[in-house]
Design a protein around this motif. Structure first.
Motif, PDB file in Angstrom:
ATOM      1  N   ASN A 157      56.576   3.749  48.769  1.00 29.58           N
ATOM      2  CA  ASN A 157      55.829   2.939  49.731  1.00 29.58           C
ATOM      3  C   ASN A 157      54.568   2.624  49.142  1.00 29.58           C
ATOM      4  OD1 ASN A 157      57.960   3.098  52.156  1.00 29.58           O
ATOM      5  ND2 ASN A 157      57.078   5.983  51.425  1.00 29.58           N
ATOM      6  N   ARG A 158      54.687   2.533  48.185  1.00 28.95           N
ATOM      7  CA  ARG A 158      52.999   2.411  47.448  1.00 28.95           C
ATOM      8  C   ARG A 158      52.691   0.614  47.715  1.00 28.95           C
ATOM      9  NH1 ARG A 158      51.724   1.736  41.961  1.00 28.95           N
ATOM     10  NH2 ARG A 158      53.470   1.562  41.225  1.00 28.95           N
TER      11      ARG A 158
ATOM     12  N   ASP B 164      43.969   6.484  45.703  1.00 32.25           N
ATOM     13  CA  ASP B 164      43.190   6.008  47.787  1.00 32.25           C
ATOM     14  C   ASP B 164      44.188   5.913  47.772  1.00 32.25           C
ATOM     15  OD1 ASP B 164      40.933   4.600  45.825  1.00 32.25           O
ATOM     16  OD2 ASP B 164      42.461   3.056  45.126  1.00 32.25           O
ATOM     17  N   PHE B 165      46.083   5.990  47.534  1.00 28.78           N
ATOM     18  CA  PHE B 165      47.071   5.983  48.227  1.00 28.78           C
ATOM     19  C   PHE B 165      46.797   7.681  49.321  1.00 28.78           C
ATOM     20  CE2 PHE B 165      51.095   8.268  49.581  1.00 28.78           C
ATOM     21  CZ  PHE B 165      51.660   6.407  50.176  1.00 28.78           C
TER      22      PHE B 165
ATOM     23  N   SER C 295      56.871   9.667  48.161  1.00 29.57           N
ATOM     24  CA  SER C 295      56.559   8.162  49.343  1.00 29.57           C
ATOM     25  C   SER C 295      56.110   8.013  48.048  1.00 29.57           C
ATOM     26  CB  SER C 295      55.932   9.363  50.350  1.00 29.57           C
ATOM     27  OG  SER C 295      55.529   8.502  51.428  1.00 29.57           O
ATOM     28  N   TYR C 296      55.333   8.244  47.712  1.00 30.53           N
ATOM     29  CA  TYR C 296      53.969   6.922  47.160  1.00 30.53           C
ATOM     30  C   TYR C 296      55.535   6.296  45.803  1.00 30.53           C
ATOM     31  CZ  TYR C 296      51.053   5.890  43.471  1.00 30.53           C
ATOM     32  OH  TYR C 296      49.833   4.898  42.222  1.00 30.53           O
TER      33      TYR C 296
ATOM     34  N   GLU D 251      48.582   0.115  43.997  1.00 34.23           N
ATOM     35  CA  GLU D 251      48.061   1.188  44.824  1.00 34.23           C
ATOM     36  C   GLU D 251      47.737   2.378  43.729  1.00 34.23           C
ATOM     37  OE1 GLU D 251      47.341   2.499  48.990  1.00 34.23           O
ATOM     38  OE2 GLU D 251      49.637   2.213  48.650  1.00 34.23           O
ATOM     39  N   ARG D 252      46.487   2.961  43.579  1.00 28.62           N
ATOM     40  CA  ARG D 252      46.280   4.269  43.327  1.00 28.62           C
ATOM     41  C   ARG D 252      46.480   5.114  43.906  1.00 28.62           C
ATOM     42  NH1 ARG D 252      42.118   4.804  38.705  1.00 28.62           N
ATOM     43  NH2 ARG D 252      41.212   5.855  40.035  1.00 28.62           N
ATOM     44  N   LEU D 253      47.058   6.269  42.994  1.00 30.36           N
ATOM     45  CA  LEU D 253      47.383   7.333  43.571  1.00 30.36           C
ATOM     46  C   LEU D 253      46.411   8.566  44.719  1.00 30.36           C
ATOM     47  CD1 LEU D 253      49.671   9.626  44.716  1.00 30.36           C
ATOM     48  CD2 LEU D 253      48.520  11.087  41.980  1.00 30.36           C
TER      49      LEU D 253
ATOM     50  N   ASP E  63      48.642  11.076  37.864  1.00 36.10           N
ATOM     51  CA  ASP E  63      48.799   9.893  36.938  1.00 36.10           C
ATOM     52  C   ASP E  63      48.275   9.780  36.310  1.00 36.10           C
ATOM     53  OD1 ASP E  63      46.410  10.679  38.898  1.00 36.10           O
ATOM     54  OD2 ASP E  63      46.217   9.093  39.650  1.00 36.10           O
TER      55      ASP E  63
ATOM     56  N   GLY F  71      53.966   7.391  40.837  1.00 37.89           N
ATOM     57  CA  GLY F  71      54.278   5.864  41.310  1.00 37.89           C
ATOM     58  C   GLY F  71      55.603   5.493  41.064  1.00 37.89           C
TER      59      GLY F  71
ATOM     60  N   LYS G 133      45.487   6.378  53.235  1.00 41.04           N
ATOM     61  CA  LYS G 133      46.396   7.329  53.875  1.00 41.04           C
ATOM     62  C   LYS G 133      47.108   8.172  54.666  1.00 41.04           C
ATOM     63  CE  LYS G 133      48.435   2.739  51.582  1.00 41.04           C
ATOM     64  NZ  LYS G 133      49.511   1.480  51.453  1.00 41.04           N
TER      65      LYS G 133
END
Length: 537
Positions: free
Chosen positions: A476-477, A485-486, A472-473, A481-483, A307, A227, A490
Motif C-alpha cells: 500500500n505504500r 514516513d509511512f 502492508s507497506y 514513500e520511505r518506511l 530499509d 517495500g 500513516k
C-alpha cells in the motif's frame, strides 16, 4: 465497523504477519487502517539436544499451522467469513541461528538457534579477519564453526538461511531474506544494500583450501529491502499454511524479517537517534545510528533497519526466563496454600513490590543465565542468586534485584554506545511481555538506560503486528514513500503512548547494583567452572 472489516476481508484488503518468537508463534491480520482484525498463537519452547538449543521441524510446521488456524477461526467467528485470501503476507522469526539444507531441500543438521554459545572460536577469528564484529549468534559464525569442527554436512550444503528465511522459502520457493534479517547472517554493505562483497571474498579465500563445491554467495539467500516484493504464495505453500485448502495461492509476500526489524517497526523506531528495547527470553536494544562507530566492539552488533539504515544493537541472551521461573515458584507456593492465583495478578503483585524496595535492591545479587551470555563471557547457563548476611532480604528487594539483573548484561553494552561512542538517544520505545504490568518495567528500564522510556498502546501487538505492517507497506505504500514516513504519517499518526522519565534514585540504585553485578561476575564464572568440573548439569 464490523461490516467494513468484513468487506475488507472479502476483497483481500488485509495484511497478514506471522512471527516465530522464542516462546510463541503469533499470527496477526490487520486491515488498511493497521488495526488488528484477528490473531492466533501457538506456545512452544526450545529444546537442548545434542548440546544445541533447537526447535524441531515438526514443531515449526505444527506451530505455523496452529497460529494461522486460530486466526482464521477468529475471522469466521467475528465476521462470519471464511478466509480465502489476504492482500499481502510477511513472515518473521528470531534472528540469527543456522539452518543448512542439501540439494533435495532436506535439513542437514537440527536448527541451531540464536541461543547457542558454541561458536566462540569462529566468531573471534571472523571478527579479526573482517575487522567487523561477528557475534556468536550470527549465521556465518555457525557456518564457519561447523567448518572448523570438520562437520560432515558442510560439503553437502546448498542453502543456508535463518528460520524466517526458511519459512518464506517453504511457502514461496523463493530463497529471499529481508535486509534486517540478512544483517544477522553476514555483514551488510550500506552502499550496495547487500552482503559486503569484500568480506564475502575474504571468507571464500579463508576456506579455499577446503575445496568445497560451493562459494559463500551460492549458499546465502538474496537480500531484499522493505517495500520490495520477495515472492508469491505457491499452491503447495497455501496448502501447508491452511490445511483446510481454503487459502488461495498467488498472494504477494514481502521480504522475511527478523524479530529485531519487526520490533523496530512495531515501536516506530526506524529513524536516526531513535531506539527500542525488546524484552522476552532474550533482551536487545537497538539504536539507529547517525554515524559509524569508531571501533569494533564484541558487545555491539552492527545490523540494519528493514530499509537498510545502520543500527547498533546490544543483544543479551538472557532476560525473563529466570524471572518467570521464580514467579512459577511463587505460583506453586500459592496453590500449595490453597489459593489459585491469577497469573496476571501474580506478576502484577510481585512486580509492584519492586517499587517498594531499596533503590539498589538491598545488596542482593542475581544472574539469570539460563543459557550462556556472550556479553559477560559466560559459555554455560547457570542461574545464580547470591546474598550476604548484611543484605536486606525482602520480597521487594528480591524482585527488584531480578528485574535489575534482567538488564545487567544489556547495560554493559549500552554504556559502550552512550559513554564511549557518545551515541545520542532521544528516546527508547519498549515492547514485550514484561511491560504488561504498567509502570514497573518502564521505570526499571528508564533507570538502567537513564533515558525516557515509552510504551505505545500498540506495544502488546508485538512483532507479528510489525510484520503485518511491513507486508502492508509493500502493498500500500505510495511510490518512493520511505518506511519511516509511512510509519510516522500513516501507522502511528494517532497512536498514543505513555512515557516514563528516569527517577534519580532509581538511576543511582541501578548504578550501585551494577557495581555488584560486574564485580560478582567472577563468582558466577567460578560457580559454573566448579559445576562443569564436577559433572554438574
Amino acid at each position: 465497523m464490523d461490516q467494513n472489516i468484513k468487506q475488507a476481508i472479502l476483497k483481500g484488503e488485509t495484511s497478514l504477519g506471522i512471527e516465530f518468537g522464542s516462546t510463541r508463534i503469533k499470527a496477526v491480520l490487520i486491515d488498511q487502517g493497521f488495526e488488528t482484525v484477528a490473531s492466533g498463537s501457538y506456545e512452544w519452547e526450545n529444546l537442548l539436544e545434542g548440546g544445541y538449543w533447537t526447535y524441531p521441524l515438526t514443531d515449526i510446521i505444527k506451530g505455523l499451522q496452529a497460529a494461522y488456524r486460530e486466526m482464521k477461526q477468529e475471522v469466521a467467528q467475528k465476521y462470519g467469513v471464511t478466509l480465502t485470501t489476504v492482500g499481502s503476507i510477511g513472515f518473521s522469526a528470531m534472528m540469527h541461528g543456522y539452518m543448512a539444507f542439501d540439494s533435495a531441500g532436506e535439513l542437514l543438521v537440527p536448527f541451531r538457534t540464536w541461543r547457542n554459545a558454541t561458536t566462540g572460536a569462529a566468531a573471534k577469528e571472523l571478527t579479526e579477519l573482517f575487522q567487523f564484529n561477528i557475534p556468536e549468534r550470527w549465521t556465518i559464525a555457525h557456518l564457519y564453526q561447523a567448518i572448523l569442527n570438520g562437520e560432515e554436512h558442510v560439503p553437502q550444503a546448498t542453502f543456508v538461511t535463518t528460520l524466517g528465511g526458511y519459512i518464506h522459502w517453504l511457502l514461496t520457493g523463493s530463497k529471499a531474506i529481508g535486509i534486517g534479517d540478512a544483517s544477522g547472517v553476514f555483514p551488510i554493505d550500506e552502499a550496495s544494500q547487500d552482503y559486503h562483497p569484500a568480506m564475502v571474498s575474504q571468507f571464500d579465500e579463508l576456506i579455499a583450501a577446503k575445496n568445497y563445491p560451493w562459494k559463500l554467495s551460492d549458499l546465502l539467500p538474496k537480500v531484499y529491502a522493505a517495500g520490495e516484493q520477495a515472492g508469491v504464495l505457491t499452491e503447495a505453500g497455501a496448502r501447508l499454511l491452511d490445511e483446510s485448502g481454503d487459502l488461495l495461492a498467488g498472494i504477494p509476500l514481502c521480504p522475511p524479517e527478523g524479530d529485531a526489524g519487526t520490533g523496530m517497526v512495531a515501536t516506530n523506531s526506524v529513524r536516526k537517534r531513535t531506539g527500542n528495547i525488546s524484552v522476552g527470553t532474550s533482551v536487545f536494544a537497538m539504536i539507529v545510528l547517525e554515524k559509524d562507530l569508531t571501533a569494533v566492539y564484541p558487545e555491539i552488533d552492527m545490523v540494519t533497519t528493514p530499509d537498510g539504515s545502520p543500527v547498533g544493537m546490544v543483544h543479551a541472551n538472557n532476560c525473563s526466563s529466570d524471572i518467570n521461573a521464580w514467579v512459577g515458584l511463587f505460583r506453586e507456593f500459592s496453590e500449595a496454600m490453597g489459593f489459585k492465583a491469577d497469573p496476571a495478578k501474580l506478576f502484577s503483585v510481585l512486580f509492584n513490590k519492586a517499587l517498594e524496595a531499596d533503590a539498589d535492591g538491598g545488596g542482593l545479587l542475581s544472574y539469570g543465565y539460563f543459557s550462556g551470555e556472550n556479553i559477560t563471557g559466560m559459555e554455560k547457563g547457570r542461574p545464580l542468586f547470591v546474598r550476604s548476611p548484611e543484605s536486606r532480604f525482602t520480597l521487594g528487594n528480591f524482585m527488584r534485584t531480578h528485574l535489575f539483573s534482567a538488564f545487567g548484561a544489556l547495560k554493559i553494552g549500552m554504556d559502550i554506545l552512550t559513554l564511549k561512542e557518545q551515541v545520542s538517544i532521544d528516546s527508547i520505545l519498549a515492547h514485550g511481555g514484561l511491560f504488561k504490568t504498567p509502570v514497573v518495567g518502564q521505570r526499571i528500564v528508564a533507570a538502567a538506560m537513564n533515558v525516557p522510556v515509552s510504551v505505545m498502546s500498540t506495544a502488546g501487538e508485538g512483532g507479528a503486528w510489525g510484520m503485518a505492517i511491513l507486508a502492508s507497506y509493500m502493498k500500500n505504500r505510495a511510490q518512493q514513500e520511505r518506511l519511516d514516513d509511512f510509519l510516522d504519517q500513516k501507522v502511528f499518526k494517532d497512536i498514543e503512548g505513555e512515557t516514563i522519565h528516569p527517577v534519580a534514585a532509581d538511576v543511582k540504585g541501578f548504578e550501585l547494583f551494577m557495581e555488584r553485578y560486574t564485580a560478582g561476575l567472577a563468582i558466577e564464572q567460578a560457580a559454573v567452572d566448579h559445576l562443569v568440573e564436577n559433572g554438574g548439569h
